[in-house]
Design a protein around this motif. Structure first.
Motif, mmCIF file in Angstrom:
data_model
loop_
_atom_site.group_PDB
_atom_site.id
_atom_site.type_symbol
_atom_site.label_atom_id
_atom_site.label_comp_id
_atom_site.label_asym_id
_atom_site.label_seq_id
_atom_site.Cartn_x
_atom_site.Cartn_y
_atom_site.Cartn_z
ATOM 1 N N VAL A 97 16.161 22.477 -43.953
ATOM 2 C CA VAL A 97 17.597 22.514 -44.218
ATOM 3 C C VAL A 97 18.020 23.968 -44.393
ATOM 4 O O VAL A 97 17.426 24.698 -45.188
ATOM 5 C CB VAL A 97 17.966 21.725 -45.494
ATOM 6 N N LEU A 98 19.041 24.392 -43.657
ATOM 7 C CA LEU A 98 19.677 25.695 -43.856
ATOM 8 C C LEU A 98 21.020 25.443 -44.501
ATOM 9 O O LEU A 98 21.884 24.791 -43.918
ATOM 10 C CB LEU A 98 19.853 26.438 -42.527
ATOM 11 N N ARG A 99 21.185 25.932 -45.741
ATOM 12 C CA ARG A 99 22.416 25.637 -46.478
ATOM 13 C C ARG A 99 23.477 26.687 -46.216
ATOM 14 O O ARG A 99 23.164 27.860 -46.009
ATOM 15 C CB ARG A 99 22.108 25.511 -47.973
ATOM 16 N N GLY A 100 24.748 26.228 -46.263
ATOM 17 C CA GLY A 100 25.857 27.119 -45.958
ATOM 18 C C GLY A 100 26.920 27.179 -47.021
ATOM 19 O O GLY A 100 27.985 27.752 -46.801
ATOM 20 N N GLY A 101 26.650 26.576 -48.199
ATOM 21 C CA GLY A 101 27.637 26.632 -49.266
ATOM 22 C C GLY A 101 27.714 25.318 -50.025
ATOM 23 O O GLY A 101 27.008 24.355 -49.724
ATOM 24 N N LEU A 102 28.579 25.296 -51.048
ATOM 25 C CA LEU A 102 28.768 24.138 -51.925
ATOM 26 C C LEU A 102 27.461 23.768 -52.620
ATOM 27 O O LEU A 102 27.123 22.590 -52.785
ATOM 28 C CB LEU A 102 29.317 22.937 -51.148
ATOM 29 N N THR A 103 26.733 24.777 -53.050
ATOM 30 C CA THR A 103 25.448 24.555 -53.691
ATOM 31 C C THR A 103 25.021 25.806 -54.445
ATOM 32 O O THR A 103 25.335 26.927 -54.021
ATOM 33 C CB THR A 103 24.362 24.216 -52.647
ATOM 34 N N LYS A 108 21.874 26.435 -54.615
ATOM 35 C CA LYS A 108 20.561 26.695 -54.026
ATOM 36 C C LYS A 108 20.609 27.896 -53.082
ATOM 37 O O LYS A 108 21.663 28.397 -52.722
ATOM 38 C CB LYS A 108 20.072 25.452 -53.295
ATOM 39 N N HIS A 109 19.431 28.293 -52.660
ATOM 40 C CA HIS A 109 19.247 29.459 -51.806
ATOM 41 C C HIS A 109 20.009 29.329 -50.489
ATOM 42 O O HIS A 109 19.951 28.281 -49.821
ATOM 43 C CB HIS A 109 17.757 29.627 -51.515
ATOM 44 N N ILE A 110 20.752 30.366 -50.116
ATOM 45 C CA ILE A 110 21.426 30.437 -48.821
ATOM 46 C C ILE A 110 20.953 31.699 -48.115
ATOM 47 O O ILE A 110 21.164 32.810 -48.599
ATOM 48 C CB ILE A 110 22.960 30.461 -48.973
ATOM 49 N N ASP A 111 20.311 31.517 -46.982
ATOM 50 C CA ASP A 111 19.849 32.631 -46.159
ATOM 51 C C ASP A 111 20.865 32.796 -45.029
ATOM 52 O O ASP A 111 20.786 32.125 -43.994
ATOM 53 C CB ASP A 111 18.454 32.311 -45.614
ATOM 54 N N VAL A 112 21.830 33.694 -45.228
ATOM 55 C CA VAL A 112 22.935 33.809 -44.274
ATOM 56 C C VAL A 112 22.459 34.205 -42.884
ATOM 57 O O VAL A 112 22.865 33.583 -41.890
ATOM 58 C CB VAL A 112 24.006 34.785 -44.810
ATOM 59 N N PRO A 113 21.610 35.235 -42.726
ATOM 60 C CA PRO A 113 21.180 35.584 -41.364
ATOM 61 C C PRO A 113 20.494 34.425 -40.641
ATOM 62 O O PRO A 113 20.734 34.188 -39.457
ATOM 63 C CB PRO A 113 20.222 36.757 -41.587
ATOM 64 N N GLU A 114 19.636 33.695 -41.357
ATOM 65 C CA GLU A 114 18.940 32.579 -40.709
ATOM 66 C C GLU A 114 19.907 31.446 -40.389
ATOM 67 O O GLU A 114 19.811 30.800 -39.337
ATOM 68 C CB GLU A 114 17.799 32.077 -41.600
ATOM 69 N N LEU A 115 20.838 31.193 -41.299
ATOM 70 C CA LEU A 115 21.851 30.173 -41.047
ATOM 71 C C LEU A 115 22.633 30.497 -39.777
ATOM 72 O O LEU A 115 22.865 29.621 -38.929
ATOM 73 C CB LEU A 115 22.801 30.072 -42.240
#
Length: 417
Positions: free
Chosen positions: A282-288, A290-297
């Motif tokens: 899972v690549l998260r993009g917000g509303l959490t 938890k960890h968000i890896d923007v470049p990987e997203l």
């Protein structure tokens, strides 16, 4: 053929009534119940019980005799593992914005993070296995979701409706390039805004949404109501702004969404049956939090605009079975309604497709019988496991109204013999 008892996952966004009601248990439940898993996922394998009452896990059952359980075709393509996970999902609050990698991205990312020496449970890890994760959600109740980047021209109309001066620079980015490149540029800008900017921009947008809704008729009423709900829960999260770029979708019972690789989405509220490839990527993009890896997203996301129709799987009806057709090789899902009185629907149905199958009952009671044994009774909230080496089965309604879902691995025609 063995009875399955699912595993409840008590995530905070879950419902205290939906899954308990399906299982015939008292409500409200002591804790939120978000998902009921039927499958062989290592983090929560179902318990399977044979006719003599002997219990083991479905994971152990498959590990002991993978070819008997799954069939040569499934083992040859996916290895000695059940390639899908079936769930009843009950969302009382919004899930995080998220996307899943393609098969190639998952394999590369998993190898890369292994080479870096990241622990399997490291919070900054994006790829916990080498598999992709396409998924289908079928509404059991009314169900709301955000999914896929909508037509940028419609998003420009929405942003103009808000009339927020602070939005003008961002609106111009999309109005000047209303395509996937404009969406990528705007999303990237929003997801990387400094917290101080988010702290002023999000409240301004929320205040404007209140004003538009109070003024009366509005084309984007559902979108703005969702915006306010997300803004209240996550007032300093750029995902609130990102939600403005996505299709806001309402499903009636029986309607479905298919979410392929790169599709940014968030389930908002409702109960559904979900099937997915058996992966934790899972690549998260917000509303959490938890960890968000923007470049990987950003590497994973597909910014191609889509409509609701693009996300709705084709449906084929065969007698009492409503089959949701997708390109996923790991699973096929169908919904079956039976009527014990025989007045409105068939009272029984037979299944003979090879490969592993799980039948999960959502309403009523069924009896499942094969040529070699007596019937197994399956009640709402339970499921039954049918392995590749089991004989054909007949499912009969043992109550007036029955709804169950059938999950299987779609064996290619050339492998059926």
């Amino acid at each position: 053929m063995k009875l399955l008892e699912g595993v409840v996952r008590p995530y905070a966004w879950g419902s205290r009534t939906s899954i308990a009601t399906i299982r015939g248990l008292p409500t409200p439940s002591p804790h939120p119940e978000a998902e009921l898993w039927f499958g062989a996922h290592p983090a929560g394998p179902s318990t399977c019980v044979d006719g003599s009452g002997q219990a083991t896990t479905l994971l152990a059952e498959i590990d002991a005799h993978p070819t008997d359980a799954l069939g040569e075709s499934a083992v040859g393509e996916f290895g000695p593992r059940l390639p899908f996970l079936l769930k009843i999902l009950a969302a009382n609050e919004a899930l995080s914005l998220q996307a899943h990698p393609s098969a190639e991205q998952a394999a590369e990312g998993y190898a890369r993070e292994n080479a870096l020496g990241l622990a399997a449970d490291a919070p900054e890890r994006n790829y916990r296995d080498g598999w992709h994760k396409p998924e289908v959600i079928v509404a059991v109740t009314e169900f709301d979701a955000l999914a896929g980047f909508r037509d940028p021209r419609q998003t420009v109309d929405l942003l103009r409706e808000l009339q927020v001066a602070e939005l003008d620079p961002y609106l111009g980015m999309l109005a000047g390039q209303p395509d996937s490149n404009g969406l990528r540029a705007l999303f990237t800008t929003w997801i990387t805004l400094p917290e101080a900017v988010i702290a002023t921009l999000v409240p301004a947008v929320l205040d404007a949404a209140v004003g538009v809704l109070a003024a009366g008729d509005c084309e984007f009423r559902a979108e703005l109501q969702t915006l306010l709900e997300l803004g209240e829960a996550y007032p300093r999260d750029p995902g609130v702004l990102a939600a403005l770029l996505l299709n806001r979708i309402h499903l009636e019972p029986g309607e479905a969404l298919f979410l392929s690789a790169g599709n940014l989405h968030a389930y908002l509220q409702g109960t559904g049956v979900e099937i997915m490839a058996n992966s934790d990527n899972v690549l998260r993009g917000g509303l959490t939090p938890k960890h968000i890896d923007v470049p990987e997203l950003l590497r994973v996301l597909d910014f191609t605009p889509v409509s609701r129709d693009d996300l709705s799987p084709a449906v084929r009806t065969v007698n009492a079975e409503r089959i949701y057709l997708t390109p996923a090789r790991e699973f096929r899902l169908s919904r079956i309604e039976l009527d014990g009185t025989g007045l409105h629907h068939a009272s029984s149905i037979s299944f003979d497709m090879p490969g592993p199958q799980i039948l999960a009952v959502l309403r009523g009671i069924v009896e499942v019988r094969s040529a070699t044994g007596g019937p197994t009774t399956v009640r709402a909230g339970q499921a039954i496991w049918i392995s590749d080496d089991d004989p054909d089965v007949v499912v009969r309604a043992a109550s007036a109204k029955v709804t169950f879902f059938r999950a299987l691995v779609p064996v290619p025609h050339h492998a059926r013999g």
